[in-house]
Every structure is written in structure tokens, then in C-alpha cells.
Write an enzyme that holds these catalytic residues in place. Structure first.
Site, PDB file in Angstrom:
ATOM      1  N   LEU A   9      -6.382  -0.159  -2.687  1.00 22.16           N
ATOM      2  CA  LEU A   9      -5.112  -0.112  -1.967  1.00 22.16           C
ATOM      3  C   LEU A   9      -4.421  -1.462  -2.121  1.00 22.16           C
ATOM      4  O   LEU A   9      -4.985  -2.499  -1.771  1.00 22.16           O
ATOM      5  CB  LEU A   9      -5.346   0.191  -0.490  1.00 22.16           C
ATOM      6  CG  LEU A   9      -4.106   0.170   0.425  1.00 22.16           C
ATOM      7  CD1 LEU A   9      -3.137   1.273   0.032  1.00 22.16           C
ATOM      8  CD2 LEU A   9      -4.510   0.307   1.886  1.00 22.16           C
ATOM      9  N   ILE A  10      -3.200  -1.444  -2.652  1.00 25.13           N
ATOM     10  CA  ILE A  10      -2.453  -2.678  -2.906  1.00 25.13           C
ATOM     11  C   ILE A  10      -1.136  -2.618  -2.146  1.00 25.13           C
ATOM     12  O   ILE A  10      -0.398  -1.635  -2.249  1.00 25.13           O
ATOM     13  CB  ILE A  10      -2.152  -2.863  -4.408  1.00 25.13           C
ATOM     14  CG1 ILE A  10      -3.409  -2.658  -5.260  1.00 25.13           C
ATOM     15  CG2 ILE A  10      -1.544  -4.241  -4.672  1.00 25.13           C
ATOM     16  CD1 ILE A  10      -3.137  -2.651  -6.759  1.00 25.13           C
ATOM     17  N   CYS A  13       4.012  -3.477  -3.963  1.00 25.36           N
ATOM     18  CA  CYS A  13       3.959  -3.125  -5.392  1.00 25.36           C
ATOM     19  C   CYS A  13       5.315  -2.766  -5.995  1.00 25.36           C
ATOM     20  O   CYS A  13       5.364  -2.239  -7.110  1.00 25.36           O
ATOM     21  CB  CYS A  13       2.998  -1.951  -5.604  1.00 25.36           C
ATOM     22  SG  CYS A  13       1.280  -2.337  -5.260  1.00 25.36           S
ATOM     23  N   TYR A 156       6.667 -21.199   5.119  1.00 22.47           N
ATOM     24  CA  TYR A 156       5.952 -20.375   4.148  1.00 22.47           C
ATOM     25  C   TYR A 156       4.551 -20.929   3.908  1.00 22.47           C
ATOM     26  O   TYR A 156       3.561 -20.170   3.905  1.00 22.47           O
ATOM     27  CB  TYR A 156       6.727 -20.321   2.837  1.00 22.47           C
ATOM     28  CG  TYR A 156       6.060 -19.493   1.768  1.00 22.47           C
ATOM     29  CD1 TYR A 156       6.108 -18.108   1.806  1.00 22.47           C
ATOM     30  CD2 TYR A 156       5.378 -20.104   0.715  1.00 22.47           C
ATOM     31  CE1 TYR A 156       5.497 -17.346   0.818  1.00 22.47           C
ATOM     32  CE2 TYR A 156       4.771 -19.346  -0.271  1.00 22.47           C
ATOM     33  CZ  TYR A 156       4.828 -17.976  -0.214  1.00 22.47           C
ATOM     34  OH  TYR A 156       4.213 -17.219  -1.187  1.00 22.47           O
TER      35      TYR A 156
END
Length: 314
Positions: A9-10, A13, A156
Site C-alpha cells: 500500500l503506497i 501516488c 517542513y
């Protein structure tokens, strides 16, 4: 009998590293992976589907997933056969660049909601199944900025530092359950996302910021940042290849940097753990010797300077 494909599971994408990784895993010549490639907005799935080609619907499926929503995560997992994830790749993320005074807290919180809490939310969802099966692999696309702060990337970098501390802590416990964690740490990656971000901030107003700081940001930082991406930036394909190797490793590393040309820029902090050498040198290069910094970056681009090969301990 061949082993069953591992479900991967990514997140994130729709473009960049996530897209390239999904396609490379789905096209694995040994068909070791069943890829669930996710994105928040399925209206952007066209590029991924075109790149997947014949793998689409065979070894790759596309699903909607908003890492900032518990309901979206639950819905996505319910669509996976058996709800079991063998490999989770936390890749979804957002960027934020600019003088601190000109950034509002809501925008900063959004960065942490996506980059940090989004990853935590996914891990919490898949961890019970991995523990029950006594196996699993969690891959986190962090950044070198999770190890080393970079000027005007304060928030960030902080979100990536948070990822590094969280997953390093979790890795100790999860080894007891035969679950591995790998923090992949690219340096600059040349993507449309990065290019658009730099273009947007170059014309942003940043209200409340003093003129001197705006000058340093626009006239010193931004040109150096563009040169950095041009000289040592990797392609998403290159980073994805490193992640594929990490996923296929029998003994995955806890940390894996992806860019040997960036090692020279991180060596100062390693040489002086107090951090003072890095901070002072970075300050001098950016604010006093910007021409020297640009020369170094150009030498790295043409490989005039040697790069070191770093061996990860196993």
C-alpha cells in the site's frame, strides 16, 4: 510453489516518487507484489494509469486515500482483499518554504497533519494485522531534512524530524514482532511538485516579514535552491529504484539515503555532532560566500568533486 505476492500500500501516488515506485513494483519481473497505489484526488489518476500500462488491473490497482481522514483510511483498507497489508509505504506529503514570520499557523499545522499525523494514522491502521501475522515492513519516505535543518524550510524540516524520531522509536518495539521499519532519506528530488512550489513562493508576499529577510529569501536562498535541485537533484525514478531495493531486501536497513552526491553536504553535521560546524558553515556559504556555494554545487553536478560510498550497517 511460488510465494504469494506481497500486498504493498503506497500513499501519494498521483505523481513523483509515489507514482514511479508503484509502477516499478507492479512491473516486477518476478511478480512479487500486488500494489495498491493511492491518492487523495482520483481525478489525477490518469498519469499513473498510463504509466502502469498492462499492469493496471493485474498487479496494480488505484484507490482513493486521504491520509488526513480516519474514514478514508478505513474505507481504503476495506477494499483490500483480507484487509492485510504486507508493506506500507508512507509517501504522501506536502511542502512549505518561506520566512517564518510570513507563514500562518493553520498552514504549518496542515504540513504536520499530512506529513506526520498522516503517516501515524496509516501505521495505526495496519499495525494490528502485521502484529497478528508477525511480519510486515513499514517504509517511510522521509528526507535528508529529517536529519539536518535547512534555512527557510523550518516547518517542513520539523515534520520530517518528527517522522525520524517517531519511527526510530517504534522500530525497537516492532522488531519483537518481526516488523521492519525503513526510513528512506532523499536529498533534492526534481519533481513537478518541487518546481511549482519554488515558483509559487518566488512571487508570494509573506506579510509581516521584514525587508532584509525577504531579500535573503528571494535573492539568496531561492537562486541557491534552484541550483541545488539542478546540480544534485535526483529523478523520482532513481529514488524509486532505491526504495524497491529496500523493500526487496531480506534485512531492510533502518535508514537509507539515496543520493551519494549529497553526502558532502551532510558530512559537516556528522563530523561535528554538536551541530555548530554545520550551522556556521551553512550560514557563511549562504550569506557571505554564495558564489563559492554555487561553485561547489556546479562541481557536484559535473562530478568534479569526489563522492563517498556509504555502507549501511546491517
Amino acid at each position: 510453489m511460488a510465494d504469494c505476492p506481497r500486498t504493498v500500500l503506497i500513499s501519494g501516488c498521483s505523481s513523483g516518487i509515489g507514482l514511479e515506485l508503484a509502477v516499478q513494483l507492479a512491473r516486477d519481473s518476478r511478480q512479487r507484489y500486488q500494489v495498491v497505489a493511492t491518492m487523495r484526488d482520483l481525478g489525477k489518476k490518469g498519469t499513473l494509469e498510463a504509466a502502469a500500462g498492462e499492469a493496471l488491473g493485474q498487479t496494480l490497482t488505484v484507490a482513493q486515500l486521504d491520509v488526513c481522514s480516519d474514514e478514508s483510511v478505513a474505507q481504503c483498507l476495506s477494499c483490500i482483499q483480507g484487509g492485510e497489508v504486507d508493506v506500507l509505504v508512507n509517501n504522501a506529503g506536502v511542502g512549505l518554504v518561506g520566512p517564518l514570520e510570513g507563514l500562518n499557523l493553520a498552514t504549518m499545522q496542515n504540513v504536520f497533519d499530512t506529513n506526520f499525523f498522516g503517516a501515524v494514522r496509516l501505521v495505526k491502521a495496519v499495525l494490528p494485522g502485521m502484529k497478528r501475522r508477525q511480519q510486515g515492513h513499514i517504509v517511510v519516505v522521509s528526507r535528508v531534512m529529517g536529519l539536518q535543518g535547512v534555512v527557510f524550510n523550518d516547518v517542513y524540516a520539523a515534520s520530517k524530524f518528527a517522522l525520524e524520531g517517531f519511527f526510530e522509536s517504534l522500530a525497537v518495539q516492532l522488531l519483537q514482532f518481526n516488523i521492519f521499519i525503513s526510513l528512506v532519506e532523499p536529498g533534492p528530488v526534481a519533481t513537478d511538485f518541487e518546481g511549482k512550489l519554488l515558483e509559487q513562493v518566488s512571487t508570494a508576499e509573506f506579510p509581516g516579514t521584514d525587508p532584509d529577510t525577504l531579500h535573503y529569501f528571494r535573492d539568496l536562498y531561492l537562486p541557491v535552491s534552484r541550483e541545488l535541485f539542478r546540480s544534485v537533484g535526483q529523478s523520482p525514478q532513481d529514488v524509486a529504484q532505491v526504495i524497491v531495493k529496500v523493500i526487496s531486501s531480506a534485512r531492510p536497513p533502518l535508514r537509507q539515503q539515496t543520493n551519494t552526491r549529497y553526502y558532502l553536504l551532510t558530512a559537516l553535521k556528522a563530523a561535528n555532532p554538536s551541530g555548530s560546524l554545520y550551522v556556521r558553515t551553512a550560514h557563511r556559504l549562504l550569506f557571505r560566500w554564495p558564489r563559492l556555494l554555487n561553485l561547489v554545487l556546479r562541481c557536484l553536478a559535473c562530478r568534479c568533486l569526489p563522492t563517498c560510498t556509504r555502507v549501511q550497517p546491517r
